[in-house]
Design an enzyme around this catalytic site. Structure first.
Site, PDB file in Angstrom:
ATOM      1  N   GLN A 190       0.844  -1.457  -0.063  1.00 52.80           N
ATOM      2  CA  GLN A 190      -0.096  -0.134   0.074  1.00 52.80           C
ATOM      3  C   GLN A 190       1.244   0.918   0.096  1.00 52.80           C
ATOM      4  OE1 GLN A 190      -4.088  -0.631   1.142  1.00 52.80           O
ATOM      5  NE2 GLN A 190      -3.894   0.516  -0.797  1.00 52.80           N
ATOM      6  N   THR A 239       0.930  -0.031   6.327  1.00 59.89           N
ATOM      7  CA  THR A 239      -0.041  -0.527   7.010  1.00 59.89           C
ATOM      8  C   THR A 239      -0.365  -2.272   6.898  1.00 59.89           C
ATOM      9  OG1 THR A 239      -0.955  -1.427   4.741  1.00 59.89           O
ATOM     10  CG2 THR A 239      -1.018   1.177   5.610  1.00 59.89           C
ATOM     11  N   THR A 240      -1.378  -3.632   7.261  1.00 59.99           N
ATOM     12  CA  THR A 240      -0.975  -5.345   7.523  1.00 59.99           C
ATOM     13  C   THR A 240      -1.654  -5.319   5.850  1.00 59.99           C
ATOM     14  OG1 THR A 240      -0.979  -4.647   9.814  1.00 59.99           O
ATOM     15  CG2 THR A 240      -1.354  -6.550   8.744  1.00 59.99           C
ATOM     16  N   HIS A 241      -1.808  -4.284   4.974  1.00 61.63           N
ATOM     17  CA  HIS A 241      -2.340  -4.661   3.724  1.00 61.63           C
ATOM     18  C   HIS A 241      -1.565  -4.568   2.659  1.00 61.63           C
ATOM     19  CE1 HIS A 241      -5.533  -0.712   4.868  1.00 61.63           C
ATOM     20  NE2 HIS A 241      -5.738  -2.470   5.425  1.00 61.63           N
ATOM     21  N   ASN A 242      -1.061  -6.784   2.985  1.00 64.21           N
ATOM     22  CA  ASN A 242      -0.051  -7.151   1.921  1.00 64.21           C
ATOM     23  C   ASN A 242      -1.183  -7.963   1.095  1.00 64.21           C
ATOM     24  OD1 ASN A 242       3.111  -6.791   3.504  1.00 64.21           O
ATOM     25  ND2 ASN A 242       1.118  -7.529   4.679  1.00 64.21           N
TER      26      ASN A 242
END
Length: 589
Positions: free
Chosen positions: A348, A516-519
């Site tokens: 992200q 973010t942790t949006h992998n």
């Protein structure tokens, strides 16, 4: 020695949002379901109860709800020429663990991607020409349309309990909502949440600049609510303990609040915790799965769990790792461009301004994870890729989520980092700061990918998954564009101090600060098995009784937080498993 358990119809690997959705949908078909979760059991009562849960030191700083790198991690490098090193200290992303997964400690922001994002490669080439896609960018279309997914977006929003204001109802633009959103068939199940003073200031400034502000949509209950599974939510009290915490008030959308307690009551459903799946076991011909082998942390032994249907419903990175370890699908090779598992990893792109006002008091202790006002005027659908020289977009949001001093203490850049000067800075500026954030998309590239590390192994002797990732000029250009549009709005708000936080040309990926942790990506969905791991039903091309859920299916990352899309895809896959697969198990595409 490996112990063998009694066969189940379905085994779920991971018990968060997607595992809970698939569990209850298939349990309703009468199947025997088993969910395996590597972490501990956790429920609203007693695990999230007040006041124990609102412990900033334990959960906000020491990551009490996150998986420790000593147990599960990846190795990371920024280019093919670097040697990857293990991610040893949590920073850039935080891997959740335990029943409910990341759905227990997320902020709650919930979105549907813009219309262009479902067919991004076609949209970009048809509207701006093939030359707009730079060399090495590997974006592609989703194999399903928004129109096909819309009922499943709606269902997830009504199960999760999302608060918001519709902006496009069946093509009719609704005043006060997001006029740029994809058309929805129904309004949100709950009205938008009350907001805070910082968001109101941004709303007014954005509107004066000709933009179209709307309340942030989120999984935070604005009123009492009961969903289709007869699960209840209570209205949020704006305590400011959302991200990194479980909700003690039954107000935040989580698997526990929305589904799990209803699922637990079903006699044909079972779940086991501290059960870490090591690999998917394949039949002798390699064409179907026979079950999974997991390590039982309670007994210290390996267990083979046979099953007719294996569903990977873990966090996106864990799904990819299991596919690689289980040798389902050809691993991706960036040198040749061949293979698919690990391909199109994306993250992200973020940026924004922090502003300080001597005479404004924002009361930061009041807030929710999905609080605030947003604009989508610079979203993907609204940018001329050819003119601007990048593919991408971002939504902007202002709205405080917490006032926790340990990890949410914005201070002017010249403030000392310790001692008397630091204390003075806190006294001067705590409660006097607000931010505007641009939450941007990130494209996929030939040399951003996931594979097995040749050197480092985990505690079970398995190769770690290796992440090769760096920022690219396209996405940095996108954020430079956002900065140029945000700066005049910031100036119009007359802050005493304004600090920009945007990546510049040449910026390198840094694992230390949280982003973010949006992998996303790694088991991409598509119509062509040469460029995708799963078909349009999230079914493995190589083993028809293996389905892979979650953000690992994204071909590239959208400009939005991923949970809404993850939920919609889970309901989409569950629908087709029930309707098409169970009556006649076979490849569906």
């Amino acid at each position: 020695m490996t112990r063998t358990e009694k066969k189940k119809d379905v085994v779920l690997v991971g018990f968060g949002w997607t595992g809970a959705i698939m569990g209850i949908e298939l349990a309703n078909e009468g199947l025997e379901i088993l969910a395996l979760e590597r972490g501990n059991d956790q429920a609203t009562v007693p695990d999230f109860q007040y006041p124990e849960m609102i412990d900033e030191l334990k959960y906000g700083i020491r990551y009490g709800m996150m998986e420790k790198p000593a147990n599960t991690t990846v190795s990371i490098r920024r280019s093919l020429d670097e040697t990857a090193l293990p991610y040893r200290s949590l920073g850039t992303f935080l891997l959740g663990t335990g029943v409910g997964g990341a759905g227990t400690h997320w902020n709650g922001l919930n979105w549907r991607p813009m219309l262009s994002e479902y067919r991004l490669k076609s949209y970009a080439t048809e509207k701006f020409g093939a030359g707009v896609i730079p060399e090495g960018m590997t974006i592609q279309d989703y194999p399903m349309t928004y129109e096909e997914l819309e009922p499943h977006f709606e269902r997830f929003e009504y199960v999760a309990g999302i608060s918001g204001q519709a902006g496009n109802l069946n093509g009719k633009i609704i005043e006060g909502g997001n006029p740029f959103e994809a058309p929805r068939s129904r309004d949100y199940p709950m009205p938008p949440m009350p907001t805070t003073w910082d968001a109101v200031k941004f709303r007014d400034a954005a509107k004066a600049a000709g933009c179209h502000p709307f309340p942030a949509p989120g999984g935070i209950a604005s009123q009492a609510y009961v969903n289709e599974y007869n699960m209840q939510m209570g209205p949020c009290n704006h305590c400011g303990f959302c991200e990194r915490y479980g909700c003690y008030n039954y107000s935040k959308s989580s698997p526990q609040t929305a589904i799990i307690d209803a699922l637990k009551r079903k006699k044909n459903f079972e779940y086991r915790v501290n059960a870490e799946v090591l690999r998917v076991e394949m039949a002798a011909d390699g064409k179907t799965a026979t079950g999974v082998t997991y390590f039982d942390h309670k007994t210290g032994e390996n267990v083979f769990q046979p099953a007719d249907l294996v569903i990977l419903s873990a966090f996106s990175l864990n799904n990819v790792h299991l596919m690689l370890l289980s040798k389902i699908g050809q691993p991706y090779d960036p040198n040749t461009g061949e293979g698919v598992v690990g391909r199109n990893y994306a993250y992200q792109m973020l940026g924004g301004y922090t502003m300080f006002f001597k005479d404004e008091e924002f009361n930061p202790f009041i807030g929710t994870g999905a609080n605030g006002f947003c604009i989508d005027d610079y979203g993907m659908d609204n940018i001329d890729f050819g003119k601007e020289g990048f593919i991408g977009g971002a939504y902007w949001r202002a709205g405080q989520s917490n006032g926790q001093p340990g990890h949410s203490m914005p201070l002017p850049a010249d403030t000392p980092s310790w001692g008397a000067g630091w204390k003075k800075g806190i006294g001067d500026w705590y409660g006097h700061a607000m931010s505007i954030g641009a939450h941007g998309s990130l494209m996929s590239y030939r040399d951003n990918y996931l594979d097995l590390d040749p050197t480092y192994k985990d505690r079970h002797g398995r190769p770690l998954m290796r992440m090769t990732f760096n920022w690219k000029n396209n996405d940095i250009k996108m954020m430079e564009f956002m900065k140029s549009k945000m700066e005049p709005i910031v100036k119009s708000m007359n802050p005493d101090i304004a600090q920009a936080g945007f990546k510049k040309e040449g910026a390198m990926f840094d694992v230390r600060p949280y982003q973010t942790t949006h992998n996303t990506g790694g088991t991409v969905t598509g119509d062509d098995r040469k460029t995708s791991v799963v078909n349009r039903y999230l079914q493995s091309w190589d083993a028809h009784n293996v389905f892979v859920l979650g953000a690992s299916a994204f071909p590239q990352n959208t400009q939005y937080n991923p949970t809404g899309m993850v939920g919609a895809l889970a309901y989409w896959a569950a629908h087709h498993i029930r309707k098409d697969y169970l009556p006649n198990p076979r490849p569906l595409a």
